[in-house]
Design a protein around this motif. Structure first.
Motif, PDB file in Angstrom:
ATOM      1  N   ASP A 206      10.293  41.902  17.412  1.00  0.00           N
ATOM      2  CA  ASP A 206      10.594  42.547  18.694  1.00  0.00           C
ATOM      3  C   ASP A 206       9.843  41.770  19.784  1.00  0.00           C
ATOM      4  O   ASP A 206       8.781  42.176  20.241  1.00  0.00           O
ATOM      5  N   ILE A 207      10.420  40.627  20.160  1.00  0.00           N
ATOM      6  CA  ILE A 207       9.704  39.654  20.993  1.00  0.00           C
ATOM      7  C   ILE A 207      10.442  39.426  22.310  1.00  0.00           C
ATOM      8  O   ILE A 207      11.658  39.211  22.324  1.00  0.00           O
ATOM      9  N   GLY A 208       9.687  39.428  23.403  1.00  0.00           N
ATOM     10  CA  GLY A 208      10.277  39.134  24.710  1.00  0.00           C
ATOM     11  C   GLY A 208       9.347  38.269  25.548  1.00  0.00           C
ATOM     12  O   GLY A 208       8.284  37.831  25.096  1.00  0.00           O
ATOM     13  N   ILE A 209       9.764  38.008  26.771  1.00  0.00           N
ATOM     14  CA  ILE A 209       8.965  37.257  27.741  1.00  0.00           C
ATOM     15  C   ILE A 209       9.075  38.027  29.051  1.00  0.00           C
ATOM     16  O   ILE A 209      10.061  38.746  29.254  1.00  0.00           O
ATOM     17  N   ALA A 210       8.090  37.920  29.941  1.00  0.00           N
ATOM     18  CA  ALA A 210       8.181  38.584  31.252  1.00  0.00           C
ATOM     19  C   ALA A 210       8.281  37.514  32.334  1.00  0.00           C
ATOM     20  O   ALA A 210       7.292  36.853  32.650  1.00  0.00           O
ATOM     21  N   ASN A 211       9.464  37.328  32.879  1.00  0.00           N
ATOM     22  CA  ASN A 211       9.708  36.318  33.914  1.00  0.00           C
ATOM     23  C   ASN A 211       9.945  36.992  35.253  1.00  0.00           C
ATOM     24  O   ASN A 211      10.552  38.053  35.305  1.00  0.00           O
ATOM     25  N   TRP A 274      14.545  40.491  23.433  1.00  0.00           N
ATOM     26  CA  TRP A 274      14.814  41.105  24.732  1.00  0.00           C
ATOM     27  C   TRP A 274      14.219  40.211  25.808  1.00  0.00           C
ATOM     28  O   TRP A 274      13.374  39.367  25.522  1.00  0.00           O
ATOM     29  N   TYR A 275      14.708  40.394  27.020  1.00  0.00           N
ATOM     30  CA  TYR A 275      14.304  39.539  28.134  1.00  0.00           C
ATOM     31  C   TYR A 275      13.665  40.414  29.211  1.00  0.00           C
ATOM     32  O   TYR A 275      14.280  41.356  29.699  1.00  0.00           O
ATOM     33  N   GLY A 276      12.409  40.108  29.558  1.00  0.00           N
ATOM     34  CA  GLY A 276      11.698  40.908  30.557  1.00  0.00           C
ATOM     35  C   GLY A 276      11.868  40.330  31.955  1.00  0.00           C
ATOM     36  O   GLY A 276      11.723  39.124  32.155  1.00  0.00           O
ATOM     37  N   ILE A 277      12.190  41.203  32.902  1.00  0.00           N
ATOM     38  CA  ILE A 277      12.309  40.796  34.307  1.00  0.00           C
ATOM     39  C   ILE A 277      11.253  41.539  35.124  1.00  0.00           C
ATOM     40  O   ILE A 277      11.196  42.773  35.093  1.00  0.00           O
ATOM     41  N   ASN A 278      10.409  40.779  35.816  1.00  0.00           N
ATOM     42  CA  ASN A 278       9.484  41.367  36.791  1.00  0.00           C
ATOM     43  C   ASN A 278      10.174  41.250  38.146  1.00  0.00           C
ATOM     44  O   ASN A 278      10.502  40.142  38.576  1.00  0.00           O
ATOM     45  N   TYR A 279      10.388  42.365  38.789  1.00  0.00           N
ATOM     46  CA  TYR A 279      11.060  42.321  40.097  1.00  0.00           C
ATOM     47  C   TYR A 279      10.235  43.045  41.161  1.00  0.00           C
ATOM     48  O   TYR A 279       9.819  44.180  40.960  1.00  0.00           O
ATOM     49  N   TYR A 280      10.064  42.397  42.303  1.00  0.00           N
ATOM     50  CA  TYR A 280       9.370  43.025  43.440  1.00  0.00           C
ATOM     51  C   TYR A 280      10.210  43.052  44.709  1.00  0.00           C
ATOM     52  O   TYR A 280      10.315  44.066  45.369  1.00  0.00           O
ATOM     53  N   ALA A 281      10.801  41.902  45.055  1.00  0.00           N
ATOM     54  CA  ALA A 281      11.514  41.795  46.333  1.00  0.00           C
ATOM     55  C   ALA A 281      12.446  40.596  46.301  1.00  0.00           C
ATOM     56  O   ALA A 281      12.204  39.644  45.559  1.00  0.00           O
ATOM     57  N   THR A 349       9.887  44.558  33.198  1.00  0.00           N
ATOM     58  CA  THR A 349       8.501  44.557  32.707  1.00  0.00           C
ATOM     59  C   THR A 349       7.468  44.732  33.827  1.00  0.00           C
ATOM     60  O   THR A 349       6.293  44.954  33.539  1.00  0.00           O
ATOM     61  N   GLU A 350       7.895  44.592  35.082  1.00  0.00           N
ATOM     62  CA  GLU A 350       7.022  44.903  36.227  1.00  0.00           C
ATOM     63  C   GLU A 350       7.880  45.291  37.415  1.00  0.00           C
ATOM     64  O   GLU A 350       8.899  44.640  37.689  1.00  0.00           O
ATOM     65  N   ASN A 351       7.424  46.318  38.124  1.00  0.00           N
ATOM     66  CA  ASN A 351       8.013  46.682  39.409  1.00  0.00           C
ATOM     67  C   ASN A 351       7.007  47.604  40.084  1.00  0.00           C
ATOM     68  O   ASN A 351       6.501  48.526  39.453  1.00  0.00           O
ATOM     69  N   GLY A 352       6.703  47.315  41.339  1.00  0.00           N
ATOM     70  CA  GLY A 352       5.712  48.143  42.012  1.00  0.00           C
ATOM     71  C   GLY A 352       5.423  47.607  43.396  1.00  0.00           C
ATOM     72  O   GLY A 352       6.088  46.690  43.876  1.00  0.00           O
ATOM     73  N   CYS A 353       4.399  48.180  44.047  1.00  0.00           N
ATOM     74  CA  CYS A 353       4.155  47.844  45.443  1.00  0.00           C
ATOM     75  C   CYS A 353       2.709  48.134  45.814  1.00  0.00           C
ATOM     76  O   CYS A 353       2.065  48.984  45.210  1.00  0.00           O
ATOM     77  N   ALA A 354       2.226  47.429  46.815  1.00  0.00           N
ATOM     78  CA  ALA A 354       0.865  47.633  47.305  1.00  0.00           C
ATOM     79  C   ALA A 354       0.900  48.557  48.525  1.00  0.00           C
ATOM     80  O   ALA A 354       1.593  48.256  49.507  1.00  0.00           O
ATOM     81  N   TYR A 355       0.216  49.679  48.416  1.00  0.00           N
ATOM     82  CA  TYR A 355       0.003  50.578  49.555  1.00  0.00           C
ATOM     83  C   TYR A 355      -1.382  51.188  49.414  1.00  0.00           C
ATOM     84  O   TYR A 355      -1.857  51.357  48.284  1.00  0.00           O
ATOM     85  N   TYR A 387      11.462  50.244  31.531  1.00  0.00           N
ATOM     86  CA  TYR A 387      10.959  50.078  32.911  1.00  0.00           C
ATOM     87  C   TYR A 387       9.448  50.271  32.895  1.00  0.00           C
ATOM     88  O   TYR A 387       8.949  51.301  32.420  1.00  0.00           O
ATOM     89  N   PHE A 388       8.727  49.276  33.402  1.00  0.00           N
ATOM     90  CA  PHE A 388       7.264  49.333  33.449  1.00  0.00           C
ATOM     91  C   PHE A 388       6.802  49.227  34.898  1.00  0.00           C
ATOM     92  O   PHE A 388       7.128  48.253  35.578  1.00  0.00           O
ATOM     93  N   VAL A 389       6.032  50.217  35.344  1.00  0.00           N
ATOM     94  CA  VAL A 389       5.485  50.176  36.706  1.00  0.00           C
ATOM     95  C   VAL A 389       4.281  49.231  36.732  1.00  0.00           C
ATOM     96  O   VAL A 389       3.421  49.275  35.845  1.00  0.00           O
ATOM     97  N   TRP A 390       4.240  48.360  37.717  1.00  0.00           N
ATOM     98  CA  TRP A 390       3.022  47.613  38.026  1.00  0.00           C
ATOM     99  C   TRP A 390       2.339  48.357  39.152  1.00  0.00           C
ATOM    100  O   TRP A 390       2.904  48.398  40.244  1.00  0.00           O
ATOM    101  N   SER A 391       1.205  49.044  38.930  1.00  0.00           N
ATOM    102  CA  SER A 391       0.340  48.900  37.800  1.00  0.00           C
ATOM    103  C   SER A 391      -0.310  50.257  37.512  1.00  0.00           C
ATOM    104  O   SER A 391      -0.252  51.154  38.342  1.00  0.00           O
TER     105      SER A 391
END
Ligand code: BGC
Length: 436
Positions: A206-211, A274-281, A349-355, A387-391
């Motif tokens: 069960d191997i992926g990468i976070a790009n 599986w393929y990990g996508i980190n998305y912010y903007a 694998t990542e999605n989040g925001c700085a506030y 879905y993984f929240v950063w952080s």
């Protein structure tokens, strides 16, 4: 504010989680060897507030408290990273051994990332040999944890590590090689492929990468802007995904890479689960504007064949990044179209925001919008499985130091006191609701 419409249900078995990384939270720097980030942050002027991650969230000494926060939050999974310099230190793997046991006892699935930018200081991604050393690191970690850990991530965002760390010099190790940094990309991809082989050899499946990925929008319909945006899209969205998923580099890139590229591509394209996508903007890109520009705190030299532009008409996070949830739907559907049946199931694998602030309704709005956007991609037929929240925690935000707070949990860095924010309560309620 988050909309009051009920959140649509994601499919059964969907994996809800949060992410962190070793260098950003662990502290206990004197209990491991130095990484390139320790060297970098010791140089004056590298980190905005002059801070280092020597203590950070002191997570190594407080991990039980943090596991309790995860359990109370009710996530299925916790994505953390294993520090390569710590693994090399005497007894360093003992920490991860305890962490994994504590997570499992709390009912939280451990999902380790095997490299999240904290390269041991004596290693260098310009050297091909570093890929081999990484495979040895992975073999050591899986030999110790593989009886309990079943889901693995090889690398985090090799694109950012190449671009920010080796091309533009705003992250460790602080090199400004521009396109001469391309071997760093190739060697990380090779390291990924060798890691997949080492993990498979240990019997994991069960191997992926976070790009990191995000839509690239041209600044205008002008040919020059469209060409510049296309080039940027190649760097961000294809340079790593094409070799992994299609076994080839985008046109014009393979010839710039070192070594026997064809032979290496066979290793790089080892199938993943599986393929990990980190998305912010998303990013708006146009033709070069002449002269050096600064964008998002990053100095972009005039020689670059593109320039990054403002995205107007959207709210921005505390970091100044535009909040565009629909761009998450876009990146997921574009990926599914672009790679078709070569794309395995996707995990965000990542999605989040700085506030800032404890009553962080702006973060709730951001996360709520992005989970809905993810759901729209699922409705459109994209196989998204998590879905993984950063952080989880406010932490050491690289060159920004402690000034950007991404956590669901506030950390007072003087006292190490943790205080759940409003968004923590929102996410906990969402997870309960999703499970019915
Ligand atoms: C990285 C994290 C970082 C986050 C916010 C991602 O690029 O993987 O380490 O903290 O973005 O900048």
């Amino acid at each position: 504010m988050a909309t009051t419409n009920p959140m649509p249900r994601l499919p059964a078995g969907f994996l809800w989680g949060v992410s962190t990384s070793a260098h950003q939270i662990e502290g206990a720097a004197d209990e491991r060897g130095p990484s390139v980030w320790d060297v970098f942050t010791a140089e004056p002027g590298r980190v905005r507030d002059g801070s280092t991650a020597a203590v950070a969230c002191d997570h190594v000494h407080r991990h039980r408290e943090d596991v309790a926060l995860l359990a109370d939050l009710g996530v299925d999974a916790y994505r953390f990273s294993v520090s390569w310099p710590r693994v090399r230190a005497e007894g360093g793997l003992d920490f991860y051994d305890r962490l994994v046991d504590d997570l499992l006892a709390a009912g939280v699935r451990p999902v380790p990332t095997l490299f999240h930018w904290d390269l041991p200081a004596d290693l260098d991604w310009l050297e091909r040999d570093t890929a081999e050393r990484f495979a040895e690191h992975v073999a050591r970690v899986v030999a110790r944890l593989g009886d309990r850990v079943t889901k693995w991530i090889t690398l985090n965002e090799p694109a950012e590590h190449t671009l920010l760390g080796h091309a533009l010099g705003v992250h460790a190790p602080g090199r400004t090689l521009l396109f001469d940094a391309l071997p760093v990309a190739h060697h990380q991809l090779l390291a990924h492929g060798l890691a997949v082989r080492a993990l498979r050899a240990a019997g994991t499946f069960d191997i992926g990468i976070a790009n990191s990925h995000g839509p690239t929008w041209p600044a205008s319909d002008d040919e020059a802007d469209v060409a510049a945006a296309d080039f940027y899209d190649t760097l961000l969205n294809r340079l790593f995904a094409d070799p992994l998923l299609l076994g080839r580099y985008p046109e014009g890139i393979g010839g710039l890479m070192p070594g026997d590229v064809e032979a290496d591509l066979k290793i790089i394209a080892e199938p993943i689960d599986w393929y990990g996508i980190n998305y912010y903007a998303p990013t708006r890109v146009g033709a070069p504007q002449g002269g050096e520009i600064e964008f998002g705190g990053v100095r972009m030299p005039a020689e670059l064949p593109f320039s990054v532009r403002e995205i107007a008409g959207h709210p921005v996070t505390g970091f100044g990044w535009p909040v565009v949830p629909e761009a998450l739907t876009e990146v997921l559907t574009v990926f599914a179209d672009r790679y078709g049946d070569r794309l395995p199931p996707v995990v965000v694998t990542e999605n989040g925001c700085a506030y800032d602030g404890l009553d962080d309704t702006d973060r709730i709005t951001y996360l709520d919008g992005h989970v809905r956007a993810l759901h729209r991609a699922v409705e459109a037929g994209v196989d998204v499985r998590g879905y993984f929240v950063w952080s989880l925690l406010d932490n050491f935000e690289w060159a920004e130091g402690y000034g950007r707070r991404f956590g669901l949990v506030h950390v007072d860095f003087d006292t190490q006191r943790r205080t759940p924010k409003a968004s923590y309560g929102w996410y906990r309620a969402l997870l309960r609701e999703q499970r019915g």
